[in-house]
Design a protein around this motif. Structure first.
Motif, PDB file in Angstrom:
ATOM      1  N   PHE A  67       4.641  16.569  28.732  1.00 45.91           N
ATOM      2  CA  PHE A  67       5.992  17.305  30.169  1.00 45.91           C
ATOM      3  C   PHE A  67       6.525  17.701  28.556  1.00 45.91           C
ATOM      4  N   GLY A 127       5.304  21.108  30.003  1.00 50.87           N
ATOM      5  CA  GLY A 127       6.003  20.981  30.592  1.00 50.87           C
ATOM      6  C   GLY A 127       5.084  20.946  32.208  1.00 50.87           C
ATOM      7  N   LYS A 128       4.267  20.007  32.107  1.00 50.31           N
ATOM      8  CA  LYS A 128       3.093  19.313  32.877  1.00 50.31           C
ATOM      9  C   LYS A 128       2.442  18.047  32.782  1.00 50.31           C
ATOM     10  N   THR A 129       1.901  17.418  33.557  1.00 48.23           N
ATOM     11  CA  THR A 129       1.791  16.116  32.970  1.00 48.23           C
ATOM     12  C   THR A 129       0.016  15.859  32.208  1.00 48.23           C
ATOM     13  N   GLY A 167       6.968  18.870  37.533  1.00 50.35           N
ATOM     14  CA  GLY A 167       8.018  17.870  36.614  1.00 50.35           C
ATOM     15  C   GLY A 167       8.996  17.564  37.594  1.00 50.35           C
ATOM     16  N   PRO A 180      13.240  19.447  33.701  1.00 51.56           N
ATOM     17  CA  PRO A 180      12.763  20.033  35.028  1.00 51.56           C
ATOM     18  C   PRO A 180      13.901  20.054  36.325  1.00 51.56           C
TER      19      PRO A 180
END
Length: 1018
Positions: free
Chosen positions: A50, A54-56, A63, A96
């Motif tokens: 992240f 910005g992503k898992t 997020g 986020p």
């Protein structure tokens, strides 16, 4: 990329701020991420992914969904990750989207997503690369690492349940990953360049063909053969037209020559007629010419008498001038006599003028003596006027100050009367501020409650849609599973039937060993092909994958719905009875409170301003009162001074005559007296000068009269003598009188013109006679030609020539156009041939480079296939050890079906069966070993190639539980070998053997108030 540190606040199950220093784990650590289910082991990898993208890692939660429910409301959800790329250090912080407590006042607000990226040099100095924009931070990370988030998940992080993706990827997906890792974009650019150049050449060839068709179309022919046939047909026609044109031209020239000769003959007859008429006209002028000759003779006689005439005329003029002068002299004598007598008369008045002059000069000293007295009087008068003006000004200022003081006092009293209502309105300001702030909080909470309600409805709709989609996908998966099992059963039955057909009586069965075969297997259905089996298996795997994704999406929507419903309940509880009031009523109430508060604020400001104005007016009253007293004293002083000066002025005015009371009048009287003296003196001088001048003129006029009389007598004598001499000469020359002589006289120009005219007449007569005789002889026995007939013949010849030229021009123009078209076609064919030859090379290269030939492998994919072979060689080495010598990874070299890209698919060679089969046929544990071997081999090869991305870190999430004891030990030994080669490896696993053999750990403890991380070193 090598991690350095990680800090997570209110992220996932971590309610507080948790920091992890990777450098404390050692230089090239192999560490285990250990903890119970749900503690947050995978969240550790999610935090890294992240922070970077910005992503898992699993891409199942956004997020904005990673906010820890147990975190303090004042703690912001954020992740900060520091890492090393080569010799450079970087730090990225990412926040986020989330709801946070307002910095001032009650309630919450939406925190927008943001990201900051810093670069840290060797001295520890930081430079900001990205200030806040999340998209810019993601793009910068992708540029630095050379990987996007999907590629990062496949080559540096093997997420839970995702380790098969790199292994099962098709050629197109694997091409994207490998091109980033090995930086083979130059080959792609070569493909694009060749493709673009081939397209350009192909377009030019097409353009040349279109141009060739346009050239034929412009010549109105359909083909080259038609053009050549028409040219061959035009050649004899053009030759005949050329001959006809030349004959018509010769005929026209012959007629033109005959016409020219006729014109010359006709001109001779015409000229003879003109000469005859001219000779007749000249004979009529003969008498006139004779008269002009006589006039010339008389003019010549008169010319000889010109000197005598001039003498006579001169004497006559002198006599007239003498008589005229005599008359003028007599008149002048009379005038001068009258002027002298008048001057003598004026001289009798001189005594009176001299007496007036004496009187004026005696008054001059008296007038001059009054000047100083009047100047002093004038100065005193001005002083009095100035003091009176000052007095008037002082009275006006006093009156103005008095009026201004009255106005200021009145205004102060009016302002003081408005104070009570403003004080009352201002006192409500504080209570209105509190009510307005409370209403704002209620409105904000109500709007959040409505937004959450909308999101709940939207999530419910998405949940229903996901449920329906999941049911559909479940049905499709069951159908695909049944289809695969059916085909597999048919295949097995077919294999059994094939085996049964090979059985021999009394020979043992290769399956059961029996020599008796009472009921051999039979199959009535066609045996399915390997491709059909593979297709059915792929369809089942694809349906299973889509169903898993749909279920994960459904679970995500359920979690999101529960969170939103809880938020809605919390907001409704916070609002209480206000939740039943509409948004318009809340807004209207807030607007009313805002209006009332604005009014109270304005009243408060007006009250403060009014109080300041009253204080200022009181100060103005004090100043004006002081100014009024000063004005009164100044007025009294000026009045006393004016009275004294007026007494002095009255005393001085008594000593000055009334008619000369001012300096201006005195100066005017002095000037007038001086002017009168000058005038009298001028009159006396003029009279005496006139007396002298008229006396002298009278004497001179007498003397002039005597001279004029003598001159007149002399001129008359000379005129009489000249008259006698002229008369004698006129008679001798044959003129009757002087008038006849004057009429016969001509000037030189007139005489020359008459002589020239006579001579020209004589020459013209001789010329006309000679020309007439010559033409008469030339035209003897000839008649005038018929010009009308000749003109008609010439017109017919010109018409024939025009027709022949028009016919020839049409044929010539068409032939020239066809020849030009033929030349243009040859040029176009040459260019097209050159372009086609060039395309034969470039086009072939472009097709080969872009994979448009038989094997469908592009240049970049060919290079990547070589690199993939190296990767598979390394991967197979590890897989061979972990699978105890059974499996080896291979690259599938057969072309894919249809237009699907090929060349980078994988197969697995099974040493137990000596067959090569798709990697999708591997079991779960076998797939994990293959994926792990693939990731490790890829890491080795990428770092071995110059310019490749440095893959010195690997995270593995689960998968070890699918391995048996021996395979697990081999896998751990492989990871340890990899650690010794300089890599950081993090493993997430629940397997107890992993915990026993890997001493370096990150333990994550799960508590009721959130998870916590602890580093455990050996």
């Amino acid at each position: 990329m090598r991690p350095l540190s990680l800090s997570m606040s209110a992220f996932g199950p971590f309610a507080s701020t948790q920091s992890l220093d990777f450098t404390a784990l050692g230089t090239n650590p192999l560490f285990l991420i250990n903890g119970p289910t749900g503690a947050g082991k995978t969240t550790l990898l999610d935090g890294i992914c992240f922070a970077l993208y910005g992503k898992t890692t699993g891409n199942e939660r956004e997020g904005s969904q990673m906010r820890c429910d147990m975190a303090d409301d004042n703690l912001l959800t954020e992740v900060t990750f520091s890492f090393q790329l080569g010799s450079n250090h970087y730090r990225i912080r990412r926040v986020p989207e989330q709801d946070r407590v307002k910095k001032s006042g009650d309630g919450s607000t939406v925190q927008k997503p943001e990201a900051q990226l810093y670069k840290i040099d060797a001295d520890g100095n930081e430079s900001l690369l990205v200030a806040s924009k999340v998209s810019e931070a993601t793009a910068e990370i992708e540029a630095l690492t050379g990987l996007d988030v999907e590629q990062f998940r496949q080559v540096m992080v093997l997420p839970q349940g995702k380790f098969r993706e790199l292994l099962m990827a098709d050629s197109k997906a694997r091409e994207q990953i490998f091109s980033q890792l090995f930086q083979t974009h130059i080959y792609r650019r070569i493909e694009d360049s060749l493709k673009s150049k081939a397209a350009d050449i192909r377009a030019l060839v097409k353009d040349q063909r279109s141009r060739r068709d346009g050239i034929l179309q412009s010549a109105a022919v359909a083909s080259d053969d038609e053009l050549n046939n028409e040219l061959a047909k035009l050649a004899p026609e053009l030759e005949v037209a050329q001959s006809a044109k030349e004959q018509a031209l010769q005929q026209q020239q012959l007629i033109i020559k005959r016409g020219d000769a006729a014109q010359h003959l006709l001109a001779d007859f015409t000229q003879l007629d003109v000469l005859t008429r001219t000779a007749a006209e000249l004979s009529v002028q003969q008498n006139n010419i004779k008269a002009k000759s006589h006039a010339v003779e008389l003019a010549k006689q008169a010319q000889r008498l010109v000197p005598i005439v001039e003498v006579f005329l001169s004497r006559e003029q002198e006599s007239k001038s003498a008589n005229l002068n005599l008359n003028h002299t007599k008149k002048a004598l009379l005038n001068t006599k009258q002027a002298f007598e008048s001057a003598e008369l004026k001289a009798t008045g001189l005594p009176v003028l001299e007496a007036q002059l004496l009187e004026k000069e005696q008054a001059k000293p008296q007038l001059n003596a009054l000047g100083p007295q009047l100047r002093e009087l004038d100065k005193l008068t001005k002083t009095v006027e100035q003091e009176q003006q000052l007095l008037t000004k002082a009275k006006a200022q006093f009156l103005a100050s008095k009026n201004e003081l009255t106005a200021v006092s009145q205004k102060r009293r009016e302002l003081e009367s408005t104070l009570p209502p403003l004080k009352a309105s201002s006192e409500t300001r504080l209570s209105l501020q509190q009510s307005h702030q409370q209403q704002q909080q209620v409105l904000s909470a109500y709007q959040q409650w409505q937004q959450v309600a909308v999101r709940v409805a939207s999530t419910l709709a998405k949940l229903d849609k996901a449920k329906a989609q999941g049911q559909l996908l479940n049905t499709q998966h069951q159908q695909a599973q049944i289809a695969h099992k059916t085909l597999l059963l048919t295949w097995h039955q077919g294999q059994a039937a094939i085996l049964a057909r090979q059985l021999q009586q009394d020979e043992p069965c290769p399956v059961c060993g029996s020599t008796i075969h009472p009921q051999p297997a039979q199959s009535q259905e066609a045996l399915p092909s390997d491709e059909a089996l593979q297709s059915a298996q792929d369809a089942e795997a694809y349906a299973q994958d889509m169903l898993s994704k749909a279920r994960a999406e459904y679970r995500g929507f359920q979690t999101q719905l529960e969170t939103l419903q809880q938020q809605s309940q919390d907001l409704a509880a916070q609002l209480g009875v206000a939740v039943d009031i509409s948004l318009d009523e809340h807004t209207h109430t807030l607007a009313q409170l805002a209006f009332s508060l604005t009014t109270a604020e304005q009243a408060h400001l007006s009250l403060q301003q009014l109080q300041q104005d009253i204080v200022l007016l009181q100060m103005q009253e004090t100043q004006l009162q002081q100014k009024l007293e000063q004005g009164q004293a100044q007025e009294n002083t000026s009045q006393s001074k004016v009275d004294v000066l007026q007494g002095q002025l009255a005393q001085m005015q008594q000593n000055v005559p009334k008619e000369l009371a001012t300096l201006e009048v005195l100066n005017a009287a002095i000037a007038q007296n001086q002017q009168d003296i000058n005038h009298v003196k001028q009159q006396i001088a003029c009279i005496r000068e006139l007396q002298l001048q008229t006396g002298q003129a009278f004497v001179a006029a007498k003397a002039a009269l005597n001279g004029a009389e003598n001159t007149a007598e002399t001129a008359l004598t000379q005129l009489t003598r000249a008259q006698q001499q002229l008369s004698q000469q006129l008679l001798a020359a044959g003129f009757t009188d002087q008038q006849a002589l004057l009429e016969a006289m001509l000037d030189e120009q007139q005489l020359h013109l008459l002589a020239s005219e006579i001579e020209a007449y004589q020459q013209q007569c001789a010329l006309i006679q000679a020309q007439s005789e010559q033409l008469t002889l030339k035209l003897k026995d000839k008649v005038p030609p018929d010009s009308t007939k000749l003109a008609a013949e010439l017109e017919m010849a010109q018409q024939a020539l025009h027709t022949a030229e028009h016919t020839w021009q049409q044929l010539h123009t068409r032939a020239a156009l066809l020849l030009q078209t033929q030349t243009q076609l040859n040029i176009a064919d040459t260019k097209a041939k050159s372009l086609e030859d060039e395309y034969a090379v470039i086009g072939t290269l472009a097709d080969v480079a872009n994979g448009n030939t038989g094997n469908k492998i592009s240049l970049q994919r060919f290079v990547l296939s070589v690199l993939l072979d190296d990767v598979l060689l390394e991967a197979s080495h590890r897989l061979h050890l972990m699978s105890k010598g059974r499996y080896r990874l291979l690259r599938k070299e057969d072309r894919a079906k249809g237009n699907k890209a090929s060349g980078l698919e994988l197969e697995v060679e099974d040493a137990y069966t000596s067959k090569v089969r798709p990697v999708a046929t591997l079991s779960g544990g076998e797939s994990f070993m293959a994926a792990l071997s693939m990731a490790l081999g890829l890491s080795d090869v990428v770092q071995a190639y110059a310019g490749g991305i440095k893959l010195d870190t690997l995270f593995i999430d689960e998968g070890f539980g699918s391995l048996d004891q021996d395979s697990l030990e081999l896998a751990i030994r492989t990871l340890m070998d990899l650690q010794s080669s300089g890599r950081m490896i993090g493993v997430i696993s629940h397997v107890s053997e992993m915990k026993e053999q890997i001493n370096t750990r990150i333990d994550i403890h799960k508590t009721s108030h959130g998870s916590e991380m602890v580093v455990v070193l050996p």
